[in-house]
Design a protein around this motif. Structure first.
Motif, PDB file in Angstrom:
ATOM      1  N   TYR A 243       0.853  -1.184  -0.089  1.00 30.70           N
ATOM      2  CA  TYR A 243      -0.072  -0.191  -0.138  1.00 30.70           C
ATOM      3  C   TYR A 243       0.920   1.187  -0.047  1.00 30.70           C
ATOM      4  CZ  TYR A 243      -3.158   3.775   1.665  1.00 30.70           C
ATOM      5  OH  TYR A 243      -3.553   4.857   2.189  1.00 30.70           O
ATOM      6  N   THR A 260      -7.924   7.393  -5.542  1.00 33.22           N
ATOM      7  CA  THR A 260      -7.087   7.936  -4.649  1.00 33.22           C
ATOM      8  C   THR A 260      -8.258   9.092  -4.225  1.00 33.22           C
ATOM      9  OG1 THR A 260      -5.147   8.280  -6.021  1.00 33.22           O
ATOM     10  CG2 THR A 260      -5.632  10.060  -4.488  1.00 33.22           C
ATOM     11  N   LEU A 261      -8.229   9.291  -2.641  1.00 32.71           N
ATOM     12  CA  LEU A 261      -9.159  10.150  -1.748  1.00 32.71           C
ATOM     13  C   LEU A 261      -8.448  11.314  -1.551  1.00 32.71           C
ATOM     14  CD1 LEU A 261     -11.769   9.874  -0.258  1.00 32.71           C
ATOM     15  CD2 LEU A 261     -10.747   9.158   1.728  1.00 32.71           C
ATOM     16  N   ILE A 262      -9.274  12.348  -2.103  1.00 31.30           N
ATOM     17  CA  ILE A 262      -9.066  13.678  -1.467  1.00 31.30           C
ATOM     18  C   ILE A 262      -9.920  13.920  -0.436  1.00 31.30           C
ATOM     19  CG2 ILE A 262      -9.068  16.099  -2.683  1.00 31.30           C
ATOM     20  CD1 ILE A 262      -8.693  14.758  -5.419  1.00 31.30           C
ATOM     21  N   SER A 263      -9.356  14.288   0.716  1.00 33.89           N
ATOM     22  CA  SER A 263     -10.405  14.704   1.802  1.00 33.89           C
ATOM     23  C   SER A 263      -9.784  15.999   2.417  1.00 33.89           C
ATOM     24  CB  SER A 263     -10.687  13.456   2.686  1.00 33.89           C
ATOM     25  OG  SER A 263      -9.695  13.022   3.326  1.00 33.89           O
ATOM     26  N   CYS A 264     -10.608  16.671   2.907  1.00 32.43           N
ATOM     27  CA  CYS A 264     -10.197  17.820   3.655  1.00 32.43           C
ATOM     28  C   CYS A 264     -10.045  17.675   5.095  1.00 32.43           C
ATOM     29  CB  CYS A 264     -10.991  19.145   3.381  1.00 32.43           C
ATOM     30  SG  CYS A 264     -12.520  18.920   4.774  1.00 32.43           S
ATOM     31  N   PRO A 265      -9.109  18.351   5.742  1.00 36.02           N
ATOM     32  CA  PRO A 265      -8.649  17.857   7.107  1.00 36.02           C
ATOM     33  C   PRO A 265      -9.611  18.389   8.336  1.00 36.02           C
ATOM     34  CG  PRO A 265      -7.425  19.889   6.521  1.00 36.02           C
ATOM     35  CD  PRO A 265      -8.283  19.283   5.536  1.00 36.02           C
ATOM     36  N   THR A 266     -10.774  18.886   7.728  1.00 35.04           N
ATOM     37  CA  THR A 266     -11.852  19.452   8.387  1.00 35.04           C
ATOM     38  C   THR A 266     -11.304  20.722   9.545  1.00 35.04           C
ATOM     39  OG1 THR A 266     -11.956  18.217  10.523  1.00 35.04           O
ATOM     40  CG2 THR A 266     -13.005  17.028   8.585  1.00 35.04           C
ATOM     41  N   ILE A 274     -17.103  14.598   8.941  1.00 37.13           N
ATOM     42  CA  ILE A 274     -16.142  14.275   7.748  1.00 37.13           C
ATOM     43  C   ILE A 274     -15.401  13.036   7.913  1.00 37.13           C
ATOM     44  CG2 ILE A 274     -14.645  15.302   6.114  1.00 37.13           C
ATOM     45  CD1 ILE A 274     -17.488  16.180   5.510  1.00 37.13           C
ATOM     46  N   VAL A 275     -14.704  12.917   9.202  1.00 37.56           N
ATOM     47  CA  VAL A 275     -13.665  11.988   9.395  1.00 37.56           C
ATOM     48  C   VAL A 275     -14.185  10.396   9.034  1.00 37.56           C
ATOM     49  CG1 VAL A 275     -11.999  10.943  10.979  1.00 37.56           C
ATOM     50  CG2 VAL A 275     -12.292  13.638  10.836  1.00 37.56           C
ATOM     51  N   ALA A 278     -15.216   9.973   5.502  1.00 40.48           N
ATOM     52  CA  ALA A 278     -14.004   9.690   4.789  1.00 40.48           C
ATOM     53  C   ALA A 278     -13.495   8.188   5.155  1.00 40.48           C
ATOM     54  CB  ALA A 278     -12.919  10.663   5.129  1.00 40.48           C
ATOM     55  N   ASP A 279     -13.612   7.940   6.497  1.00 43.80           N
ATOM     56  CA  ASP A 279     -12.979   6.808   6.564  1.00 43.80           C
ATOM     57  C   ASP A 279     -14.120   5.532   5.877  1.00 43.80           C
ATOM     58  OD1 ASP A 279     -10.999   7.023   7.976  1.00 43.80           O
ATOM     59  OD2 ASP A 279     -12.107   7.152  10.176  1.00 43.80           O
ATOM     60  N   GLU A 282     -13.121   5.477   2.314  1.00 38.93           N
ATOM     61  CA  GLU A 282     -11.853   4.994   1.896  1.00 38.93           C
ATOM     62  C   GLU A 282     -11.978   3.356   2.066  1.00 38.93           C
ATOM     63  OE1 GLU A 282      -8.850   5.315   5.138  1.00 38.93           O
ATOM     64  OE2 GLU A 282      -7.497   5.805   3.556  1.00 38.93           O
ATOM     65  N   ARG A 293     -10.538   9.321  -8.754  1.00 41.20           N
ATOM     66  CA  ARG A 293     -10.257  10.299  -7.861  1.00 41.20           C
ATOM     67  C   ARG A 293     -11.588  10.796  -7.133  1.00 41.20           C
ATOM     68  NH1 ARG A 293      -5.316  14.308  -8.111  1.00 41.20           N
ATOM     69  NH2 ARG A 293      -3.868  12.801  -8.644  1.00 41.20           N
ATOM     70  N   MET A 297     -15.382  16.482   0.903  1.00 44.69           N
ATOM     71  CA  MET A 297     -15.004  17.840   1.547  1.00 44.69           C
ATOM     72  C   MET A 297     -16.000  18.282   2.696  1.00 44.69           C
ATOM     73  SD  MET A 297     -12.442  18.381  -0.407  1.00 44.69           S
ATOM     74  CE  MET A 297     -11.932  20.130  -0.432  1.00 44.69           C
TER      75      MET A 297
ATOM     76  N   GLU B 203      -5.645  18.869   1.582  1.00 48.91           N
ATOM     77  CA  GLU B 203      -6.710  17.627   1.468  1.00 48.91           C
ATOM     78  C   GLU B 203      -6.057  16.327   1.179  1.00 48.91           C
ATOM     79  OE1 GLU B 203      -7.952  20.298  -1.233  1.00 48.91           O
ATOM     80  OE2 GLU B 203      -8.791  21.407   0.553  1.00 48.91           O
ATOM     81  N   LEU B 234      -4.732  16.237   8.009  1.00 50.98           N
ATOM     82  CA  LEU B 234      -5.008  14.929   7.783  1.00 50.98           C
ATOM     83  C   LEU B 234      -6.598  14.956   7.958  1.00 50.98           C
ATOM     84  CD1 LEU B 234      -2.354  12.931   9.767  1.00 50.98           C
ATOM     85  CD2 LEU B 234      -2.720  13.088   7.045  1.00 50.98           C
TER      86      LEU B 234
END
Lengths: 349, 349
Positions: A243, A260-266, A274-275, A278-279, A282, A293, A297, B203, B234
Motif C-alpha cells: 500500500y 485516490t481519496l482527496i479529503s479535507c482535514p476539517t 467528515i472523518v 471519509a473513513d 476509504e 479520484r 470535503m 486535502e 489529515l
C-alpha cells in the motif's frame, strides 16, 4: 517533471526493472519460508494488493528447497534472499527462482562465488547486491570514510566480484535507517554505475513511523530520478508495505494504482462528521480497482472547487451534501444517504 | 547536510518562525471554535503532543469573539483563519490572537484591507497569505500560466497589497493536493521572496494516505531547504497531524522529538513475534519524552549490529532475546520477560 536517471534493464522473471520501465513495488514475506502453504497464501494476498515482485528469506536448505513449491503457487517473480551460504544460492537457483539477493563478498571462497554466478548466468537470473549501513565490512581500507562512502565502497567491491566473472545482471541497493545517509549513498553511487537501483529505508519501524520515514526517503530519491524498484520495510503486515509503496509512487504521479481519496482535514467550519464519512468511503474504495479520484470535503461552498480534480465528490454542510463531478454540482443529497449515493455513483463511473 | 533557504524572521506570539529558528510543527483545531471549552481541550491535548502553533477557523463573529477565551486557556500561539470578512479579522485581533491567516486580495474594499493591516501592524501580528491551488482567482491575466505559476502570481498579488501598506510581517503558503504542483510552486516563489514559508500538502486524505503524501511533499521541500513551519493536514484526529509533522522532521534529522523506534520488518528468518513486541514497545515509548533510540530486531545474529545506532535494543531468537546497548550485547532475557526488562532499562537511561 521528474528526470529519471538512465539505467540498464534487467528482467526479474517477467518483470523488467530499470530503463524506462515502470518503477515496481515489491515486498518480502514474513512467513516461515519452509511453510509453503502459508507463504503462498501470503504472496497470493500481496498479489491482490498489487505487489509486483516478492522476496523470501532463505535461512536453510529446507527453505531453499521449498522455493520450488512456492514458485508453483504464485504468479509474480520470486527473489531468494541469501546470506553467506553459497549452497543455498545454488539450491534456490535449482528451485527456479527469478532473482537472487546476495552479496558475493560475503561468500568466502572465490570458487564458490564462481559456482553461484555461473548458474545464475546460465539461467539469466539477476543478482541484487544489498548493502545495509548496519552490517558494513570492517575492512581497514574503509576507515576514514563516511558511512555513505563506506556503503558505496562496499557495493563497488561486490559489483567488481560479479563483473570480474563477466556477470552484469546486477541490481544494487544501499539502505540505512538514517534517511539522509541513505539519500547520500544513492546520490554517490549513481555517479559510478548505471545498474538499476532498488530503493528503500531499512528498519524504518512500525506502520505510521515507517510509512513516514520511507515516504520521505524514497520520495526524495524518486523525485531526484533515482530508483527503479522500491520496497517499503515495515514492522507490520506486508500488505501495508505494498500500500505504502504505491501511495509514494502515486503522490509523485509516477504510477497510477487504484483510487485516490482527496479529503479535507476539517476545521471549525465543518458541520458534518467528515472523518467518519471519509473513513467509510476509504474502506469502500479499497475494493475499487480503477484509478479514480474521489473527494470528501467538509465545506459546501469551497469544497467542490477545491476538489475539482476529483472525478466525483461530496461536500457537506449541515444535514445535506452536494454531489459534484469535476468541480460541478450535480445534485443535493441528505446526509443519511450520502455514502450509498456516492457508492452508487462510483460504481457507475 | 541540508542547506536551508535564508528567510526573514517573524514572531507568532512567542514563537519565532524563519531564519535559523527551529522548523515548527503546527496544527488546526477541528472543534467548533465557538465552543471555547472543547477547543481549549483539543489544543491542550495537542500541546502535550508537542504542537507549537495552533490555528482555529473563524467562520463568524461568535467564533471571532470566542478566541479571547480560547487564548486564555492555552499556552501556544493562536492563529485565526479568516476568509473574506474583514470584520472577523478586526474582532480576532481585538481578541488577542498571535497570527492571522488571511488573503487580503479576497477582501473587496481597499479601505477594509487597510483597516485590518493597520491593526495587525499596531499589534505586531503577522499575516499568512495562504494560497490553495483549488481556489485560485479566475483573473484573465493568469490564463496561459501553469497552476504553480498561477499560485505564485496569486501569492505575489496578495503580498503586494500588504507591502503597499508598508506591512512586512508576512508568511506565505502555496498548497495543493498534487505533490509535484506544490513542490513546483514553492520552488518558484523562493526565487522571488525571502518571507518565511509555511509548508504543507492540502486535502491529503485520511491517516495513512495523508501521512504518506505529506511526508513525500513536505520531505522533498525540507530536503531542498524550503520550509520554516509545517502542517500535515489529515482527515483524522489532529494529534496525528502533530505526530506526522515531527516524524517528518525527525526523519531528516532536522529536529529531535521524543523516542525513535528502529524495528526490522521481519522475514522468513524471524522466530519471535516481532510485530507484536514492536507495537507494545511503541505504545510504551509514546509516554517517554526523551529523544532516545530503541531497537526491536528479529535476528539475534545481525540485529545488534544493524541497530548499533540505538541507545538500547532487543534482538530476538527462539524463546530468548539479547538486550544490547549501542550494538554491544548486555545480557540474555527470556521472551516472556523481554518487554518488562526493556521498559525497566529505558526508564534507567
Amino acid at each position: 517533471m521528474i528526470k529519471r536517471r538512465k539505467s540498464r534493464v534487467i528482467n526479474i522473471g517477467t518483470v523488467p526493472v530499470g530503463g524506462k520501465n515502470p518503477i515496481t513495488v515489491q515486498s518480502m514475506t514474513k512467513t516461515d519460508t519452509r511453510d509453503i502453504k502459508a507463504t503462498v497464501r501470503q504472496i497470493t494476498e500481496l498479489q491482490e494488493y498489487g505487489c509486483e515482485i516478492i522476496r523470501c528469506a532463505v535461512p536453510d536448505m529446507e527453505a531453499a528447497e521449498a522455493l520450488a513449491g512456492i514458485k508453483k503457487g504464485i504468479s509474480i517473480p520470486l527473489i531468494a534472499d541469501i546470506h553467506f551460504d553459497y549452497r543455498l544460492a545454488l539450491a534456490a537457483l535449482d528451485a527456479g527462482i527469478d532473482g537472487l539477493r546476495l552479496n558475493p563478498g560475503n561468500i568466502s571462497e572465490p570458487d564458490r562465488v564462481a559456482a553461484v554466478v555461473k548458474k545464475a548466468k546460465e539461467r539469466s537470473v539477476p543478482i541484487r547486491i544489498g548493502v545495509n549501513a548496519g552490517s558494513l565490512p570492517k575492512e581497514e581500507k574503509l576507515t576514514g570514510l563516511s558511512i555513505p562512502e563506506r556503503m558505496v565502497a562496499a557495493a563497488m567491491g561486490h559489483i567488481k566480484l560479479l563483473e570480474d566473472l563477466d556477470f552484469d545482471l546486477i541490481k544494487v541497493s544501499l539502505k540505512a535507517f538514517d534517511v539522509p545517509t541513505t539519500i547520500d549513498a544513492y546520490e554517490k553511487i549513481v555517479k559510478k554505475i548505471d545498474y538499476p537501483l532498488h530503493v528503500g529505508i531499512t528498519e524504518s519501524g512500525t506502520t505510521r513511523q515507517g510509512m513516514i520515514r520511507s515516504a520521505v526517503g524514497i520520495g526524495i530519491l524518486l523525485n531526484n530520478g533515482i530508483g527503479d524498484t522500491i520496497r517499503v520495510s515495515l514492522t507490520a503486515n506486508p500488505i501495508e508495505e505494498v500500500y505504502a509503496g504505491f501511495e509514494i509512487l502515486k503522490s509523485l504521479n509516477i504510477r497510477e494504482h487504484g483510487p485516490t481519496l482527496i479529503s479535507c482535514p476539517t476545521c471549525g467550519r465543518t458541520e458534518a462528521n467528515i472523518v467518519e464519512i471519509a473513513d467509510k468511503v476509504e474502506r469502500f474504495l479499497a475494493r475499487v480497482d480503477k484509478p479514480i479520484r474521489v473527494a470528501v470535503m467538509g465545506c459546501a461552498v469551497n469544497g467542490p472547487g477545491e476538489a475539482k480534480d476529483a472525478d466525483i465528490g461530496i461536500a457537506g454542510g449541515k444535514g445535506k451534501f452536494i454531489l459534484f463531478k469535476k468541480g460541478e454540482k450535480v445534485k443535493t443529497i441528505a446526509e443519511a444517504d450520502v455514502i450509498n449515493e456516492l457508492m452508487r455513483e462510483i460504481k457507475d463511473l
